[in-house]
Design an enzyme around this catalytic site. Sequence first.
Site, PDB file in Angstrom:
ATOM      1  N   LYS A  90      -1.409   3.349 -12.429  1.00  0.00           N
ATOM      2  CA  LYS A  90      -1.738   4.346 -13.451  1.00  0.00           C
ATOM      3  C   LYS A  90      -1.567   3.835 -14.882  1.00  0.00           C
ATOM      4  O   LYS A  90      -2.246   4.299 -15.793  1.00  0.00           O
ATOM      5  CB  LYS A  90      -0.879   5.597 -13.253  1.00  0.00           C
ATOM      6  CG  LYS A  90      -1.170   6.381 -11.969  1.00  0.00           C
ATOM      7  CD  LYS A  90      -2.548   7.028 -12.005  1.00  0.00           C
ATOM      8  CE  LYS A  90      -2.772   7.958 -10.825  1.00  0.00           C
ATOM      9  NZ  LYS A  90      -4.128   8.556 -10.852  1.00  0.00           N
ATOM     10  N   GLU A 112      -2.284  15.460 -17.089  1.00  0.00           N
ATOM     11  CA  GLU A 112      -1.899  16.159 -15.869  1.00  0.00           C
ATOM     12  C   GLU A 112      -1.310  15.120 -14.925  1.00  0.00           C
ATOM     13  O   GLU A 112      -1.596  13.925 -15.054  1.00  0.00           O
ATOM     14  CB  GLU A 112      -3.116  16.845 -15.228  1.00  0.00           C
ATOM     15  CG  GLU A 112      -3.920  15.977 -14.253  1.00  0.00           C
ATOM     16  CD  GLU A 112      -4.555  14.737 -14.870  1.00  0.00           C
ATOM     17  OE1 GLU A 112      -4.622  13.710 -14.143  1.00  0.00           O
ATOM     18  OE2 GLU A 112      -4.974  14.762 -16.030  1.00  0.00           O
ATOM     19  N   SER A 378      -1.268   0.859  -4.129  1.00  0.00           N
ATOM     20  CA  SER A 378      -1.433   1.445  -5.460  1.00  0.00           C
ATOM     21  C   SER A 378      -0.118   1.784  -6.154  1.00  0.00           C
ATOM     22  O   SER A 378      -0.068   1.892  -7.374  1.00  0.00           O
ATOM     23  CB  SER A 378      -2.305   2.695  -5.378  1.00  0.00           C
ATOM     24  OG  SER A 378      -1.759   3.636  -4.458  1.00  0.00           O
TER      25      SER A 378
END
Length: 392
Positions: A90, A112, A378
């Site tokens: 991210k 968010e 991830s």
Amino acid sequence: MNFQTPDKNGYYGDFGGAFVPEMLYPNVAELQEKYLQIIESEEFQNEFQDLLKNYVGRATPLYFAKNLSKKYQTQIYLKREDLNHTGAHKINNALGQALLAKKLGKHRIIAETGAGQHGVATATACALLGLECIVYMGEIDIQRQSPNVARMKMLGATVIPATSGSKTLKDAVNEALRDWINNPSTTHYIIGSVVGPHPFPDLVARFQSIISKEIKEQLNEKIGRENPDYVIACVGGGSNAAGTFYHYVNEESVKIIAAEAGGFGVDSGKSAATTFLGTLGILHGSQSLVMQTEDGQVIEPHSISAGLDYPGIGPMHANLFNQKRAEFFSINDDEALKSAFELTKIEGIIPALESAHALAVLDKKKFEKDDIVVICLSGRGDKDMETYLKHL
């Protein structure tokens, strides 16, 4: 067909576009007009690439998982996005968009988050760049991802619970969009996945494309070829998958596999497997596949992993599915847990629950002995320890 980038109106085939209220039109139009010009400039790229290398810690390793490969009788490589600063992919997008926001003259950032990784990454980028940060997070996700909530607060972010609907990721997006409508001139919304109105799906995919760029370079270094036989990633909205697939979607020799959250099972009424359950609809500003009733009411999704607990899928992925360019698997909660514990026990790596869905494909599909299979890991599993402990 070009699967990599949308057309000038933000469409990947039948999916995409920008469906926004009038109050947001100037913000979205400004982004559409300026984002490529800014992010492709030499000044922006120099700053961004320096941060990715010296702050985030890229390039992340492409690790040959010897024990996993032996068990499944194929050649498995793990792209270790879990080793990034903040513990997931991210940060690639959060830093890129925070830099973009500064160039646009925005000093207030909203975001968010579901699993909390995007919230932590955004709070980190804002702390580094001196920006105000407000993160919306579903009330249920705040409870199940409490370590990340603490990290966000420590980084100086304000965390606001979303208390409507299912109190998860979908509702956090709704609250963030409401905020943006009320504060259009000062605020940039850092969307964390390849969802939302154009240009967000393309913008996020471009920032995450560093993943597949590195895979190509690292594979070439390790085995003398850039292209694997398979790339696999988990898909909710789908940002890590977009990054993993990006430089391969137009390479016909590379097979693409996406793992969705099956929850309790596709037919259970408690699932988030959008390509199995979704129909054409509009959600959070773009046209894509959406889990909805016949009259267009969004069906509440379910997944054990907060980051995949979303009733839609990014338009890039909807197009890959629609055109049969990617093969989609539905991975149930128990299958993801099994794969998470397996990786931990035989490779000494605790994955995020989201990533465990991608690993579970190994039990669903038979690969050949010489196949090169790259799986995007991830994120790391620190945030999911409470869930893992319940199932030990």
